[in-house]
Enzyme design. Sequence first.
Site, mmCIF file in Angstrom:
data_model
loop_
_atom_site.group_PDB
_atom_site.id
_atom_site.type_symbol
_atom_site.label_atom_id
_atom_site.label_comp_id
_atom_site.label_asym_id
_atom_site.label_seq_id
_atom_site.Cartn_x
_atom_site.Cartn_y
_atom_site.Cartn_z
ATOM 1 C CG HIS A 37 41.845 50.113 -24.465
ATOM 2 N ND1 HIS A 37 42.596 51.248 -24.663
ATOM 3 C CD2 HIS A 37 41.002 50.033 -25.520
ATOM 4 C CE1 HIS A 37 42.211 51.834 -25.793
ATOM 5 N NE2 HIS A 37 41.238 51.117 -26.328
ATOM 6 C CG ASP B 18 47.054 53.873 -25.432
ATOM 7 O OD1 ASP B 18 46.047 53.272 -25.843
ATOM 8 O OD2 ASP B 18 47.295 55.075 -25.713
ATOM 9 C CB ILE B 19 51.060 56.441 -28.061
ATOM 10 C CG1 ILE B 19 52.275 57.287 -28.345
ATOM 11 C CG2 ILE B 19 49.794 57.099 -28.570
ATOM 12 C CD1 ILE B 19 52.601 57.401 -29.834
ATOM 13 C CB VAL C 235 43.360 52.172 -33.831
ATOM 14 C CG1 VAL C 235 44.204 51.262 -34.724
ATOM 15 C CG2 VAL C 235 44.158 53.418 -33.440
ATOM 16 C CG HIS D 172 42.484 48.209 -29.866
ATOM 17 N ND1 HIS D 172 41.971 48.601 -31.078
ATOM 18 C CD2 HIS D 172 42.225 49.208 -28.996
ATOM 19 C CE1 HIS D 172 41.418 49.793 -30.946
ATOM 20 N NE2 HIS D 172 41.539 50.187 -29.688
ATOM 21 C CG ASN E 208 36.723 52.013 -26.628
ATOM 22 O OD1 ASN E 208 35.907 51.929 -25.707
ATOM 23 N ND2 ASN E 208 37.902 52.586 -26.470
HETATM 24 P P1 AMP Z 1 40.531 53.104 -29.333
HETATM 25 O O1 AMP Z 1 40.110 54.494 -28.966
HETATM 26 O O2 AMP Z 1 39.817 52.063 -28.541
HETATM 27 O O3 AMP Z 1 40.462 52.860 -30.825
HETATM 28 O O4 AMP Z 1 42.038 52.992 -28.881
HETATM 29 C C1 AMP Z 1 43.115 53.251 -29.706
HETATM 30 C C2 AMP Z 1 44.291 53.523 -28.805
HETATM 31 O O5 AMP Z 1 45.471 53.446 -29.575
HETATM 32 C C3 AMP Z 1 44.271 54.904 -28.137
HETATM 33 O O6 AMP Z 1 44.229 54.743 -26.725
HETATM 34 C C4 AMP Z 1 45.572 55.545 -28.628
HETATM 35 O O7 AMP Z 1 46.204 56.328 -27.642
HETATM 36 C C5 AMP Z 1 46.396 54.334 -29.017
HETATM 37 N N1 AMP Z 1 47.413 54.565 -30.019
HETATM 38 C C6 AMP Z 1 47.284 55.213 -31.203
HETATM 39 N N2 AMP Z 1 48.438 55.197 -31.886
HETATM 40 C C7 AMP Z 1 49.321 54.508 -31.111
HETATM 41 C C8 AMP Z 1 50.692 54.152 -31.264
HETATM 42 N N3 AMP Z 1 51.404 54.491 -32.359
HETATM 43 N N4 AMP Z 1 51.294 53.451 -30.272
HETATM 44 C C9 AMP Z 1 50.595 53.100 -29.171
HETATM 45 N N5 AMP Z 1 49.293 53.407 -28.976
HETATM 46 C C10 AMP Z 1 48.668 54.107 -29.923
#
Ligand code: AMP
Length: 117
Positions: free
Chosen positions: A103, A30-31, A97, A101, A88
């Site tokens: 986590h 995760d970024i 996103v 996915h 989520n």
């Molecule tokens: P969610 O809030 O469950 O939709 O999680 C989306 C996750 O994607 C968040 O924890 C972000 O930090 C992560 N995220 C968004 N863009 C990227 C990226 N380019 N590379 C890695 N993680 C990302």
Amino acid sequence: MTDTIFGKIIRREIPATIVYEDDEVLGFKDIAPQAPVHVLFIPKNEAIPTLDDLQPSQAHLIGKLALAAAEYARREGLAQDGYRVVMNCREYAGQTVFHIHLHLLAGAPLGRFGTAG
Ligand code: AMP
């Protein structure tokens, strides 16, 4: 297939630190990590926006994400101390996103979760 930033990661159009891959699942860091270890596991071949959109024919993918997370945790020596997996769904859970996915959070004792407000 609905495109998202995760679609671009699958197609290697943007960089990511990929730590797990098999035929159906991609795992990458995760970024914006919320724990010392924070990895996201996504289906590679189907872009399902949310858990609420999951069809019975796609149910096996959730198991694949869970198995990938567990395998990664074992491989990285995280399984003994334990970890959390979270998915989520939409606004109240803070989903950002819309490509399903899982986590994986690990590497330290984690606070409790699920409180409102
Ligand atoms: P969610 O809030 O469950 O939709 O999680 C989306 C996750 O994607 C968040 O924890 C972000 O930090 C992560 N995220 C968004 N863009 C990227 C990226 N380019 N590379 C890695 N993680 C990302």
